[in-house]
Design an enzyme around this catalytic site. Structure first.
Site, mmCIF file in Angstrom:
data_model
loop_
_atom_site.group_PDB
_atom_site.id
_atom_site.type_symbol
_atom_site.label_atom_id
_atom_site.label_comp_id
_atom_site.label_asym_id
_atom_site.label_seq_id
_atom_site.Cartn_x
_atom_site.Cartn_y
_atom_site.Cartn_z
ATOM 1 N N ARG A 103 0.841 -1.184 0.000
ATOM 2 C CA ARG A 103 0.000 0.000 0.000
ATOM 3 C C ARG A 103 0.879 1.238 0.000
ATOM 4 O O ARG A 103 1.790 1.353 0.815
ATOM 5 C CB ARG A 103 -0.867 -0.031 1.262
ATOM 6 C CG ARG A 103 -1.953 0.999 1.271
ATOM 7 C CD ARG A 103 -2.867 0.779 2.441
ATOM 8 N NE ARG A 103 -2.186 0.972 3.714
ATOM 9 C CZ ARG A 103 -2.769 1.507 4.779
ATOM 10 N NH1 ARG A 103 -4.023 1.856 4.726
ATOM 11 N NH2 ARG A 103 -2.107 1.653 5.899
ATOM 12 N N THR A 107 -0.948 7.616 -1.232
ATOM 13 C CA THR A 107 -2.204 7.502 -1.992
ATOM 14 C C THR A 107 -3.131 6.437 -1.405
ATOM 15 O O THR A 107 -4.313 6.403 -1.726
ATOM 16 C CB THR A 107 -1.911 7.099 -3.450
ATOM 17 O OG1 THR A 107 -1.327 5.786 -3.443
ATOM 18 C CG2 THR A 107 -0.944 8.070 -4.118
ATOM 19 N N ASP A 203 0.078 -1.446 13.544
ATOM 20 C CA ASP A 203 0.521 -2.067 12.297
ATOM 21 C C ASP A 203 0.696 -3.568 12.534
ATOM 22 O O ASP A 203 1.602 -3.991 13.265
ATOM 23 C CB ASP A 203 1.840 -1.432 11.843
ATOM 24 C CG ASP A 203 2.244 -1.940 10.465
ATOM 25 O OD1 ASP A 203 2.370 -3.172 10.293
ATOM 26 O OD2 ASP A 203 2.413 -1.111 9.558
ATOM 27 N N ASP A 206 4.175 -5.076 11.682
ATOM 28 C CA ASP A 206 5.205 -4.703 12.645
ATOM 29 C C ASP A 206 4.997 -5.440 13.978
ATOM 30 O O ASP A 206 5.954 -5.876 14.616
ATOM 31 C CB ASP A 206 5.183 -3.188 12.900
ATOM 32 C CG ASP A 206 5.722 -2.414 11.713
ATOM 33 O OD1 ASP A 206 6.238 -3.032 10.768
ATOM 34 O OD2 ASP A 206 5.619 -1.171 11.732
HETATM 35 N N1 URA Z 1 -2.720 -2.025 8.342
HETATM 36 C C1 URA Z 1 -2.372 -2.294 9.627
HETATM 37 O O1 URA Z 1 -1.488 -3.088 9.886
HETATM 38 N N2 URA Z 1 -3.043 -1.639 10.603
HETATM 39 C C2 URA Z 1 -4.048 -0.771 10.360
HETATM 40 O O2 URA Z 1 -4.633 -0.238 11.302
HETATM 41 C C3 URA Z 1 -4.379 -0.520 9.006
HETATM 42 C C4 URA Z 1 -3.705 -1.155 8.018
#
Ligand code: URA
Length: 213
Positions: A103, A107, A203, A206
């Site tokens: 992603r 954008t 995330d 992560d």
């Molecule tokens: N991707 C993630 O890992 N966390 C989010 O909150 C949105 C997209």
């Protein structure tokens, strides 16, 4: 599109620990694995089966087995990988394909950077794994991609979903002539201006793989 928001005390309990910022990566991976197995149970309610007869020690008994062609499980890289074992535990005979979508943080558009899937998915039931259904761009693109290759039944398993993402997936897959189901442990409030789910869990990649620790 059908939404299955799974309500179960064990799902809710594990999700709360996943959300907690003090949960370390090792525990996060373990809980993701367990949570996906619970979601997989719901996600496979429509798995196709064929009738068989087995011999018990006492008499013949009617049963079922997963039918051919085999279902295919497709984790979306990289965070979807953390969901693979939890899913294949319940579907050990499934094939596994991989889809790499990234992603653009500006954008928020998704593009494909890796693809390891059979060319022809005609007649296949596909289970997409993507922990965070945020903007929905990645998931909508992945669903359309699998449908173009012939998949005729697609279920996405997500730990969390945002209302905005669900709307987008619904809109962008409305023309597909196949059943699409989203299975999730919770639908959260909204996205923030960075495209993160609120309250979410941060995330997922992560947190699974330790880069945020
Ligand atoms: N991707 C993630 O890992 N966390 C989010 O909150 C949105 C997209």
């Amino acid at each position: 599109m059908r939404l299955l928001d799974v309500h179960h005390p064990l799902v809710a309990h594990k999700l709360a620990v996943l959300r907690d910022r003090s949960t370390n990566s090792a525990t996060f991976r373990l809980l993701t694995d367990e949570l996906v197995t619970l979601l997989a149970y719901e996600a496979t309610r429509d798995a196709r089966v064929a009738e068989i007869v087995v011999e018990t020690p006492v008499a013949p008994a009617r049963g079922v087995k997963l039918s051919s062609p085999k279902p295919i499980v497709v984790p979306i890289l990289r965070a979807g990988l953390g969901m693979l074992d939890g899913m294949t535990r319940l579907l050990p005979t499934a094939e596994v394909g991989f889809l790499g979508m990234i992603r653009d943080e500006q954008t928020l558009q998704a593009t494909t950077y890796a693809n390891r899937l059979p060319e022809d998915l005609t007649g296949r039931q596909c289970y997409l794994l993507d922990p965070m259904l945020a903007t929905g761009g990645t998931l909508a693109a992945s669903i359309s991609y699998l449908a173009e290759k012939g998949a005729d039944h697609i279920t996405a398993v997500c730990l969390l979903a945002a209302p905005e993402g669900l709307e987008r997936v619904e809109r962008e897959t409305a023309e597909l002539q196949i059943p699409v189901t989203i299975v999730t442990a919770a639908v959260d409030e909204r996205l923030n201006d960075k495209g993160y789910i609120v309250p979410g869990l941060g995330d997922a990649g992560d947190r699974l793989y330790g880069l945020a620790d």
